[in-house]
Motif scaffolding. Structure first.
Motif, PDB file in Angstrom:
ATOM      1  N   GLN A 228       0.838  -1.207   0.000  1.00  0.00           N
ATOM      2  CA  GLN A 228       0.000   0.000   0.000  1.00  0.00           C
ATOM      3  C   GLN A 228       0.867   1.250   0.000  1.00  0.00           C
ATOM      4  N   LYS A 229       1.938   1.178   0.770  1.00  0.00           N
ATOM      5  CA  LYS A 229       2.857   2.303   0.849  1.00  0.00           C
ATOM      6  C   LYS A 229       3.448   2.589  -0.531  1.00  0.00           C
ATOM      7  N   GLU A 230       3.843   1.503  -1.166  1.00  0.00           N
ATOM      8  CA  GLU A 230       4.388   1.597  -2.521  1.00  0.00           C
ATOM      9  C   GLU A 230       3.361   2.236  -3.445  1.00  0.00           C
ATOM     10  N   PHE A 231       2.109   1.824  -3.258  1.00  0.00           N
ATOM     11  CA  PHE A 231       1.021   2.345  -4.094  1.00  0.00           C
ATOM     12  C   PHE A 231       0.868   3.850  -3.908  1.00  0.00           C
ATOM     13  N   VAL A 232       0.908   4.287  -2.643  1.00  0.00           N
ATOM     14  CA  VAL A 232       0.766   5.715  -2.361  1.00  0.00           C
ATOM     15  C   VAL A 232       1.907   6.496  -3.022  1.00  0.00           C
ATOM     16  N   LEU A 233       3.103   5.927  -2.912  1.00  0.00           N
ATOM     17  CA  LEU A 233       4.282   6.588  -3.493  1.00  0.00           C
ATOM     18  C   LEU A 233       4.150   6.696  -5.015  1.00  0.00           C
ATOM     19  N   GLU A 234       3.703   5.608  -5.621  1.00  0.00           N
ATOM     20  CA  GLU A 234       3.507   5.596  -7.072  1.00  0.00           C
ATOM     21  C   GLU A 234       2.469   6.636  -7.492  1.00  0.00           C
ATOM     22  N   GLU A 262      -5.917   7.841   7.019  1.00  0.00           N
ATOM     23  CA  GLU A 262      -4.855   7.887   8.037  1.00  0.00           C
ATOM     24  C   GLU A 262      -3.556   7.314   7.463  1.00  0.00           C
ATOM     25  N   PHE A 263      -3.734   6.275   6.647  1.00  0.00           N
ATOM     26  CA  PHE A 263      -2.535   5.640   6.107  1.00  0.00           C
ATOM     27  C   PHE A 263      -1.813   6.558   5.131  1.00  0.00           C
ATOM     28  N   VAL A 264      -2.596   7.285   4.321  1.00  0.00           N
ATOM     29  CA  VAL A 264      -1.979   8.232   3.388  1.00  0.00           C
ATOM     30  C   VAL A 264      -1.173   9.259   4.176  1.00  0.00           C
ATOM     31  N   GLU A 265      -1.784   9.753   5.271  1.00  0.00           N
ATOM     32  CA  GLU A 265      -1.092  10.744   6.096  1.00  0.00           C
ATOM     33  C   GLU A 265       0.201  10.176   6.666  1.00  0.00           C
ATOM     34  N   GLU A 266       0.096   8.927   7.130  1.00  0.00           N
ATOM     35  CA  GLU A 266       1.273   8.292   7.738  1.00  0.00           C
ATOM     36  C   GLU A 266       2.414   8.177   6.715  1.00  0.00           C
ATOM     37  N   VAL A 267       2.036   7.753   5.519  1.00  0.00           N
ATOM     38  CA  VAL A 267       3.067   7.587   4.483  1.00  0.00           C
ATOM     39  C   VAL A 267       3.719   8.933   4.156  1.00  0.00           C
ATOM     40  N   VAL A 268       2.879   9.968   4.001  1.00  0.00           N
ATOM     41  CA  VAL A 268       3.427  11.277   3.641  1.00  0.00           C
ATOM     42  C   VAL A 268       4.336  11.794   4.756  1.00  0.00           C
ATOM     43  N   ARG A 269       3.902  11.556   6.013  1.00  0.00           N
ATOM     44  CA  ARG A 269       4.753  11.982   7.145  1.00  0.00           C
ATOM     45  C   ARG A 269       6.127  11.313   7.078  1.00  0.00           C
ATOM     46  N   SER A 270       6.095  10.005   6.822  1.00  0.00           N
ATOM     47  CA  SER A 270       7.391   9.304   6.819  1.00  0.00           C
ATOM     48  C   SER A 270       8.225   9.687   5.598  1.00  0.00           C
TER      49      SER A 270
END
Lengths: 289, 453
Positions: A228-234, A262-270
């Motif tokens: 999912q993280k990869e997906f957000v980054l892509e 929340e997950f999108v926010e978490e990914v962007v934060r990291s």
């Protein structure tokens, strides 16, 4: 025979704390002439002249009036390197005249020290060669540098704990399998009156934080989350490209594709913490590189 | 005057022994006659005659060492007359050559003056130096070296020192000329070569133990020995080829198979020795003269001039400039591509040569594509600049041979790749090592400071 100086791996935090190594302090060195390079010594005993650094180029200024001179800031997980390139560093100057800020860059250069008055010391790198690199190379540099720094930290705390000094300390360290150069560096560093324990403790904390902020796909607790993280980054790459995207718009489109907010926010934060993206303006996020 | 020079003379005597006898006093007086201050004269004499008290053993010798002391037993000594070239000022002189040994090994020496000892004597040499002569290290005793006999030396006797020493492969180098070892055969091939008009069979291959690999060749049949055999070799010759030692099995060499029982006691098996080599730190490679078939990894910190498209002489493959070959004059060059880069891992730096095939792989462009770039661009360095843009900073692993020369380590890559070791695993391990400190330090510094500025 003049051998090439090794490009030492050192974090900005430790680099900034380096001081000039007086040539006479190197007892075992045989070449004490004008050709021997200017050496610096770090609080943990690393003796260096050339460095290799990989980080995020965050600022770039053309300074100087008559001659072209570039001043750059390169950020690593512990702090920033100040880098200069002028007319005598043509390769690096050409590079800086074309590079876009921000970007991951790799750079070799010589350590410079400038002490306009006692008590104020400026440490910088005079760039030799620089290039744009990808995030994978940056991550590897952080891990390589962390490994070499932790080796040094361990040797250093071992030296402190031993209670030995000078020649005895050097012999002790050599017996423990520490390289000749580091053994010498540590015994010199310990003779200087600063607070080495405090510095070592701070540096370890910075390194720990920096390592935790690194972004590896495989690091997530579950494979699905990593995907999912990869997906957000892509998605961020796709929508934002090199120009950046409005944060709210981005969250909306991610949610519409089934990623929890929340997950999108978490990914962007990291991503922000890891230096992979930044906010050029409030509310806009943009990928680095 | 005498009062001024007395302390200097005393110090010289202390550092260098009998200065009246060895002619140092005369040298000193000569400097004074030229109005050199006594203090400075002392310094320069100390420098010249080895005031540094560096004492080495045979195993520590490497190329281009200067100004060290060494003690050894003369295993063999001979002399030959050297006739200077016509027109030279000096008359013919004598060169004394032989073999000097201590408990760590033996080395060939050459001396420009007569030595005080003969075969079997132990001598001490101060202010010796080393040279590379016919690809191997030679201990040189010059006119400024001080040689004395050591009457009661604890060094092993002549008979023991003259045995060919058994060594691990990693310890075999340019100082050795005869060795023994126990190793297993990793590769083996037979070939026929023409030597002085005669067809000869030669076996060549690769040996390995737990420390290293080395090439070997045999000019005699090796019955019953094949890939996988573990063999003991005694009295083999060490040959140097392009800075790399190779073990040469001659008719005088004893080769025997190691039985299964004895093989169990060895620190290696065929399986362990045949595994791909593990990456070494460049620091470690730099500490040796040459290493065969090793792996190293690091960042490309510089792509050197001379990388890119080059022209070679069709006759001798030398790199040519402006269609002119050093040996063959004006020739029609053959295009080739290569990359010379400095690989640095933070512990050491070495120059790595990538021949065409590897250069094409790591560059990502074939020779033909690079040629197009060369023809389409105005800059004559277009390919070199492109290479630098693509490679500088990159992380690469290389496998090949390393040898040390005047400018440090040079490495010829036989393969190259981007390592895929798992960074995440190394991070976990590092966090574990860092975790030994108190955890609360985390809280103190974890502000927003480490974010992007």
């Amino acid at each position: 025979m003049l051998k090439r100086e090794i490009a030492k791996r050192i974090f900005a935090k430790e680099f900034e704390a380096c001081r000039e190594l007086e040539k006479s302090a190197r007892s075992s060195s045989e070449i004490v002439d004008s050709k021997s390079p200017n050496l610096l010594i770090s609080p943990l005993g690393l003796i260096l002249n050339r460095v290799f650094a990989v980080g995020v180029l965050t600022e770039l200024d053309s300074i100087g009036t008559q001659n072209e001179m570039w001043k750059a800031r390169i950020v690593d997980p512990t702090g920033a390197f100040t880098v200069y390139a002028g007319q005598y560093q043509p390769d690096a100057s050409i590079f800086f005249s074309t590079v876009q800020v921000p970007a991951f860059i790799a750079l070799t250069g010589k350590a410079r020290i400038y002490e306009p008055e006692p008590g104020s010391v400026f440490i910088s790198i005079r760039a030799e060669e620089a290039n744009v690199v990808d995030e994978e190379i940056r991550n590897r540099w952080v891990v390589d540098t962390a490994e070499q720094t932790v080796d040094r930290l361990e040797a250093f705390s071992d030296a402190l704990a031993s209670g030995y000094h000078g020649e005895t300390l050097r012999e002790y360290l050599l017996e423990r399998g520490i390289s000749e150069e580091l053994a010498e560096g540590i015994s010199i560093a310990l003779e200087r009156d600063r607070a080495p324990q405090e510095f070592a403790r701070q540096l370890s904390a910075y390194i720990r934080e920096g390592l935790k902020a690194l972004n590896f796909e495989s690091e997530g607790p579950a494979g699905a989350k990593a995907d999912q993280k990869e997906f957000v980054l892509e998605l961020l790459k796709e929508i934002g490209g090199g120009r950046g995207v409005d944060y709210a718009t981005f969250v909306d489109s991610a949610v519409s594709r089934g990623v929890p907010e929340e997950f999108v926010e978490e990914v962007v934060r990291s991503l922000l913490a890891g230096g992979q993206c930044y906010e050029p303006k409030i509310g806009i996020i943009r990928l680095v590189g | 005057m005498d009062k001024k020079i007395a302390p200097q003379l005393e110090e010289l005597t202390r550092a260098l022994g009998d200065i009246e006898k060895s002619g140092i006093r005369a040298e000193f007086d000569k400097l004074l006659a030229f109005r050199v201050p006594p203090e400075v004269a002392k310094e320069s004499i100390l420098r010249k005659f080895g005031g540094t008290r560096k004492v080495l053993k045979v195993k520590d010798l490497s190329t281009s060492l200067k100004n060290f002391g060494i003690t050894g037993r003369i295993l063999d000594i001979g002399e030959k007359a050297i006739h200077p070239q016509e027109g030279a000022q000096e008359g013919p002189s004598r060169l004394y050559t032989g073999v000097l040994a201590d408990e760590t090994g033996s080395v060939m020496f050459s001396s420009w003056k007569e030595l005080p000892g003969s075969t079997g004597d132990v001598i001490n040499i101060r202010n010796a130096y080393t040279r590379l002569w016919q690809n191997r290290i030679r201990l040189s005793i010059g006119k400024q070296s001080l040689v004395s006999i050591v009457p009661d030396s604890p060094l092993p006797q002549l008979s023991e020192l003259s045995k060919s020493p058994a060594k691990k492969l990693i310890d075999i180098g340019a100082v050795d000329f005869s060795v023994g070892t126990t190793a297993c055969v990793l590769q083996l091939s037979h070939r026929e070569v023409l030597i002085r008009g005669k067809q000869s069979k030669v076996i060549s291959g690769v040996l390995a133990d737990e420390t290293a690999r080395l090439p070997f060749s045999a000019w005699v049949e090796l019955p019953g020995i094949d890939i996988g055999s573990t063999i003991r070799i005694e009295g083999a010759q060490v040959r140097m080829f392009r800075g790399m030692p190779s073990i040469n099995i001659l008719s005088s060499t004893k080769v025997s198979s190691v039985g299964p029982e004895e093989a169990e006691k060895l620190a290696f098996t065929f399986e362990s020795a045949a595994k791909d080599p593990v990456p070494l730190k460049i620091e470690e490679i730099d500490s040796r003269d040459n290493m065969f078939d090793i792996v190293a990894a690091g960042n490309v910190v510089s792509v050197r001039p001379g990388s890119g498209i080059i022209s070679r002489c069709p006759e001798c493959s030398r790199v040519i400039q402006k269609s002119n070959c050093r040996a063959h004059g004006k020739v029609e060059g053959v295009r080739d591509m290569r990359i010379k880069a400095v690989l640095d891992d933070g512990t050491g730096a070495m120059s790595v040569m990538f021949p065409r095939e590897l250069a094409e792989t790591i560059y990502g462009k074939s020779l033909e594509e690079a040629e197009q770039l060369m023809f389409s661009d105005i800059s004559k360095d277009a390919v070199y600049e492109d290479l630098r843009r693509i490679l500088t900073g990159r992380y690469l692993a290389v496998r090949g041979n390393a040898s040390k020369g005047e400018y440090g380590v040079s490495f010829v890559a036989e393969s190259a790749w981007v390592p895929e070791d798992d960074l995440a695993v190394r991070v976990v391990e590092l966090l574990h090592r860092l975790g030994k400190d108190e955890e609360e330090t985390d809280l103190e510094v974890s502000g927003g400071e480490i974010r992007l500025a």
